[in-house]
Every structure is written in C-alpha cells, then in structure tokens.
Motif scaffolding. Structure first.
Motif, mmCIF file in Angstrom:
data_model
loop_
_atom_site.group_PDB
_atom_site.id
_atom_site.type_symbol
_atom_site.label_atom_id
_atom_site.label_comp_id
_atom_site.label_asym_id
_atom_site.label_seq_id
_atom_site.Cartn_x
_atom_site.Cartn_y
_atom_site.Cartn_z
ATOM 1 N N GLY A 65 0.765 -1.231 0.000
ATOM 2 C CA GLY A 65 0.000 0.000 0.000
ATOM 3 C C GLY A 65 0.792 1.275 0.000
ATOM 4 N N ASN A 66 2.079 1.230 -0.319
ATOM 5 C CA ASN A 66 2.920 2.424 -0.235
ATOM 6 C C ASN A 66 3.134 3.142 -1.557
ATOM 7 N N VAL A 67 3.418 2.412 -2.630
ATOM 8 C CA VAL A 67 3.799 3.072 -3.883
ATOM 9 C C VAL A 67 2.896 2.705 -5.050
ATOM 10 N N GLY A 68 1.865 1.927 -4.808
ATOM 11 C CA GLY A 68 0.957 1.524 -5.869
ATOM 12 C C GLY A 68 0.206 0.281 -5.452
ATOM 13 N N ILE A 69 -0.724 -0.147 -6.285
ATOM 14 C CA ILE A 69 -1.468 -1.377 -6.027
ATOM 15 C C ILE A 69 -1.050 -2.408 -7.063
ATOM 16 N N VAL A 70 -0.373 -3.442 -6.621
ATOM 17 C CA VAL A 70 0.078 -4.505 -7.521
ATOM 18 C C VAL A 70 -1.119 -5.380 -7.876
ATOM 19 N N THR A 71 -1.225 -5.702 -9.154
ATOM 20 C CA THR A 71 -2.309 -6.581 -9.602
ATOM 21 C C THR A 71 -1.811 -7.964 -10.001
ATOM 22 N N SER A 72 -0.517 -8.091 -10.311
ATOM 23 C CA SER A 72 0.021 -9.387 -10.720
ATOM 24 C C SER A 72 1.508 -9.442 -10.421
ATOM 25 N N PHE A 73 1.968 -10.608 -9.986
ATOM 26 C CA PHE A 73 3.378 -10.854 -9.711
ATOM 27 C C PHE A 73 3.874 -11.979 -10.619
ATOM 28 N N THR A 74 5.151 -11.911 -10.994
ATOM 29 C CA THR A 74 5.826 -13.036 -11.623
ATOM 30 C C THR A 74 6.995 -13.437 -10.737
ATOM 31 N N PHE A 75 7.045 -14.710 -10.365
ATOM 32 C CA PHE A 75 8.070 -15.212 -9.452
ATOM 33 C C PHE A 75 8.921 -16.278 -10.128
ATOM 34 N N ALA A 76 10.158 -16.357 -9.681
ATOM 35 C CA ALA A 76 11.008 -17.500 -9.998
ATOM 36 C C ALA A 76 10.726 -18.575 -8.958
ATOM 37 N N THR A 77 10.237 -19.708 -9.389
ATOM 38 C CA THR A 77 9.906 -20.788 -8.460
ATOM 39 C C THR A 77 11.075 -21.766 -8.372
ATOM 40 N N HIS A 78 10.944 -22.740 -7.503
ATOM 41 C CA HIS A 78 11.940 -23.807 -7.409
ATOM 42 C C HIS A 78 11.204 -25.141 -7.366
ATOM 43 N N GLN A 79 11.915 -26.209 -7.476
ATOM 44 C CA GLN A 79 11.290 -27.527 -7.506
ATOM 45 C C GLN A 79 10.663 -27.849 -6.159
#
Length: 532
Positions: free
Chosen positions: A236-250
């Motif tokens: 809630g500080n610099v914008g409202i994120v609507t989607s994230f992309t993450f690097a996952t692991h096994q």
C-alpha cells in the motif's frame, strides 16, 4: 494533464537523490497525513461521492453498507477491526477496475486501501473510505522457465496447492489465508527462507497501478526503482500490484521435526538454540527452525508454560540426508544440556508439509480457508496483538531471563489469553543479499522475534487493555537485548520510530521513490512511507 514526466523525476532522484531527500527535511520524521495536502476533491452531490458512476466503470461488484455481501466483504482477519466501516468495497477483477478505483479516490479525496488477505496487524487493509479488494484476481499460472504468474489476490494455501500440482514451489509464510501481495511487498519470511530466500527475493516482475491511474509493468530493466521498492517497502505504499511473476523452485519432499523440553530447561534451550542457528557447525541452510515459548493459561492450576523447537528441513529425505539432519539435532540437544521430553520427525511431500505448517494437518486445501469467506473454509478469525524485533546476535543470559519471566507472568494472569514469543531462524540465502539491493533492509539477522498476545474478541475492555499492557511491557523489557529494528509485515501501530525500525538505511531512497510515483501521497495510512 499530469505534471512532470514520472521517468524524468526518477532520473533526477537517481542522479541527485541526496540533495532531493535533504531539501526542507531538516532531519524531521514526516507522516503523510500531517505534511502532504490531499488532492483537490472533485465536486460531489449533497449525498456524497457518486458511487453509481464508479459502479458503472467496474467489471466487478461495488459493495455498499446494507448490501447482503457487505459484512463478509468488509471484514479483516482480526475482528478487532470490525468497527471500521468502509463506505464501499470494490471487488476488482482486473487492473482496469483497480485503476478506476484509484482515479475515483484521487478525484474525490476519499481514503483508499488495498486488501488481499486482510491480515494487517494495524488494520491498514481497511479504511472508512474505499477498499479495493483484489482477491478475485487470484489466478496462479506456472509458466516456462520455471516461473509463475500469480494474481495479487491469491492466498498462500492456494499458491502452494496449485504450484505443487506443477511440481513447483515458492518460499513464503505459514498462515494459509495470508495474501501473496502483502507477504511479498513486505519481505516474506517462511520455512524455506534460509534455503531459497524471502518471497520478495523471488520476485521477477510485477504489474502495478500507480497513483496517477497508470498501469505499468516493472522488472529489473523497466521502472527499476519501482521494482526495487516493491521488494520490501510494504503493502500500500507506492501503488497497487495486480500481478506478480516469481522464480519458483522444484517442490521436493520435506522433513518436519518438533522437540519439546520441560519448562525448567527453557533458559538453556533458548540460549543453545540461538547459538545453533547462528554459529558455524550449527543448523545448515536447508534447516529452518523456530523456538517458541508460550503460556498455557487454560491448562489448569499448576500448569507451566510450553517450550518447543520445531522446523522444516529441505535438504532431502533419503537416508543420508536425514542422518545429517539427525546429527544437527543431536548437536542442539547436546548444547542444551537437557534431554527433550518428546521428539518427532517425519517426512511429507511439499504440499502436505505446508498444510501442516498452516495448522491444516489432515484437512484438505478447501477447508484451509477462512470461515464465512470461502465455501467450506474452517479457519477461524483470530483476535491478537503483536510486535516484532530482530536478533543480530544471540540474546545474553539476562535477556533470555527477562523474556521467560514475561511468559511466566502471563501464565499466572487470571483470564489472560495466550502469550507467545516466537523466535524464527533467519540467515542463509536471506542474508546473502546486500541490504541495499532491495528495499528489504534486514539482511544481517540470525532470527526474528515475534511477540503475540491473544485474547477473545468478546473479552471486556479491561481484559483487552491488560492484554495490550502485557505486550507493550514485554516488548519494552526485552528491547535492550534485541535490535531496534522490526519486521514491516508484523506492522505495529504503537512502535516508536517505526520508519527507521522498518526501513533503516533504505528509508531515504524509499521516500524518493514515493515522491516519484506518488507525489501527492494518495497511498497513505498511519505508517505509510511519506514522499521525500
């Protein structure tokens, strides 16, 4: 028309950031409500904002007081905040819905809050104005290159479930109904942190609605200062994120362990555990652990507080790996100087482990949702107060004694709920990232301390106040023996000098980023970052 080009402002902040941050501040601690004027409000009817006009712009529903869905739509995880009554809750289904809400709040001057899981300890994911509920944007999509695109409204139990189906995993917290957005934006600690880092460390990209209403994509090469801030600035500080992309692991099978000791051994066990997680030859990066001391006031006369050490091991479940884990635990027992009263060690697949850590052992994913909000959900809302600190080195003997005395005092207090101090191990991959590489500055801790005072929502005011006093007195008593820093995801409305405690040396840069992306301080709450 917008003011100066935002990218130009960012370049100026990057090139002359120290001068910009110093202009007119004089070392003063700023808060958005005291020092920044609200945007000029657009004319509204005598009855208030034109909610029908906003509703017409939205794909998702706009829920108002009196609507059938309003009680569930307006509630947070903690019933203490049920008295806060939003004028409307917008269940956004797209970034365009979020942008419409941001535009509406900017034009009307209404307070605005974004909400996913609604777990803010300060109640900052609600407001008396407009709540933007992003929980409908919860799609979880594993992609090529071992990445996953996750909607900002996804809850952790669903993230773990759907990633596990694709053989993937993401380090994150234990509470199943926490939202991925708040967790990531404030850091994101969890049982795999020592092995794979914080949740924010796995962030590759994000889509964000800015205060201007603009929808931007950010990653290391696009809007890099915004991308830096999203990894630790807090929600809630610099914008409202609507989607994230993450690097996952096994997603691999994991081992879980729990050791109990009698309370009489608590001082020795807590001291040995801290040295075990901090020192060479102790716990490996694949071994995450927590040491918990808690009162048990409902256990009857003569009952003692409870002491346990538990954890998760991600180093493998074959015979050789488990032998190594048993060797680590044997070293801990030897260092304690006391034999445990009980031990437990099992292996489970990745999802089963996360359900156990979520308190959902033996139950399905569907039931591991909030009662009254999701069909089939059985997770109850919880009333509690909490605070935190970081340990940069093991607490001295006197500090451990003070902490245990507080738990014993809670045990003796009539009508008191549970009092808990949770020490979670840090280090490993978390601390291999430099403090300035992301907005998350806490990269040198050996452990975090979380202080929790539980109570019943129906308790009378006097009992609730006694609950608050115990928490504040415990925090004050242990303060000389821990650092002056605190975890922004365990946000604490009564924390003094909270800006320095949450953000440390990264605060000035965060303020500059805030000025570039939200110069009029549209995204503000009691403990939000103020523009430089």
């Amino acid at each position: 028309m917008r003011g100066p080009d935002r990218r130009s402002v960012l370049r100026a902040a990057g090139a002359g950031g120290l001068a910009l941050a110093g202009l007119g501040l004089g070392g003063e601690t700023l808060t958005g409500c005291d020092h920044k004027p609200r945007p000029a409000a657009a004319p509204t009817s005598a009855s208030g904002p034109d909610w029908a006009a906003l509703d017409a712009r939205l794909t998702g529903p706009l829920i108002r007081p009196g609507d059938q869905d309003y009680p569930a739509a307006s509630m947070l995880f903690d019933p203490a905040f049920d008295t806060i009554r939003p004028q409307a809750v917008a269940r956004a289904t797209s970034a365009a819905d979020v942008a419409a809400c941001v535009d509406f709040a900017r034009r009307t001057g209404l307070p605005l809050a974004a909400r996913a899981g609604g777990h803010s300890y300060g109640g900052y994911s609600t407001t008396t104005g407009l709540v933007v509920d992003v929980t409908s944007m919860a799609t979880i999509t594993p992609t090529s290159g071992q990445q996953a695109r996750i909607g900002a409204g996804a809850l952790l139990v669903d993230v773990y479930d759907q990633l596990a189906r694709a053989g993937r995993a993401l380090p994150g917290g234990s509470c199943p109904t926490v939202g991925i957005a708040g967790l990531t934006l404030g850091g994101g600690i969890g049982v795999l942190g020592r092995r794979h880092g914080l949740t924010c460390d796995r962030l590759v990209a994000a889509d964000v609605v800015l205060a201007s209403g603009e929808i931007v994509h950010t990653d290391a090469d696009h809007e890099p200062d915004l991308f830096w801030a999203l990894r630790g600035a807090g929600g809630g500080n610099v914008g409202i994120v609507t989607s994230f992309t993450f690097a996952t692991h096994q997603a691999t099978p994991l081992a879980l362990f729990t050791y109990h000791w009698p309370w009489s051994a608590a001082a020795d066990v807590v001291g040995a555990w801290q040295r075990w997680v901090a020192g060479p030859g102790g716990a490996a990066d694949a071994t995450w652990s927590t040491c918990v001391v808690s009162s048990a006031p409902a256990s009857g006369v003569g009952a003692t507080p409870v002491l346990r050490v538990s954890g998760v091991f991600s180093g493998g479940t074959d015979d050789a790996a488990l032998a190594g884990l048993r060797g680590q635990l044997a070293a801990l027992v030897d260092a304690c100087g006391h034999r445990p009263s009980s031990t437990y060690l099992v292996t489970r697949d990745h999802l089963a482990t996360m359900l156990i850590e979520a308190g959902c052992a033996g139950r399905g994913v569907k039931s591991c949702h909030l009662t009254g909000r999701s069909p089939g959900g059985t997770v109850a809302r919880v009333a509690q107060r909490a605070a935190s600190a970081f340990l940069l080195s093991p607490m001295p003997t006197r500090g451990i004694e003070v902490m245990l005395d507080a738990i014993e005092q809670r045990q003796r207090t009539a009508r008191a709920g549970s009092g808990v101090v949770i020490l979670d191990s840090w280090g490993g991959a978390i601390n291999r990232i430099a403090p300035g590489d992301t907005a998350f500055v806490h990269r040198g801790a050996i452990a975090s301390a979380q202080y929790v005072a539980g109570y019943a929502a129906s308790d009378p005011p006097a009992v609730k106040e006694e609950n608050r006093r115990w928490l504040r007195s415990t925090v004050a008593a242990t303060a000389p023996f821990v650092s002056s820093t605190a975890y922004q995801n365990y946000i604490d409305p009564e924390l003094a000098d909270w800006e320095a405690a949450y953000y440390g040396a990264n605060l000035d840069r965060l303020r500059r980023v805030k000025r570039a992306y939200d110069p009029d301080n549209l995204f503000r709450f009691a403990q939000s970052v103020a523009p430089a």
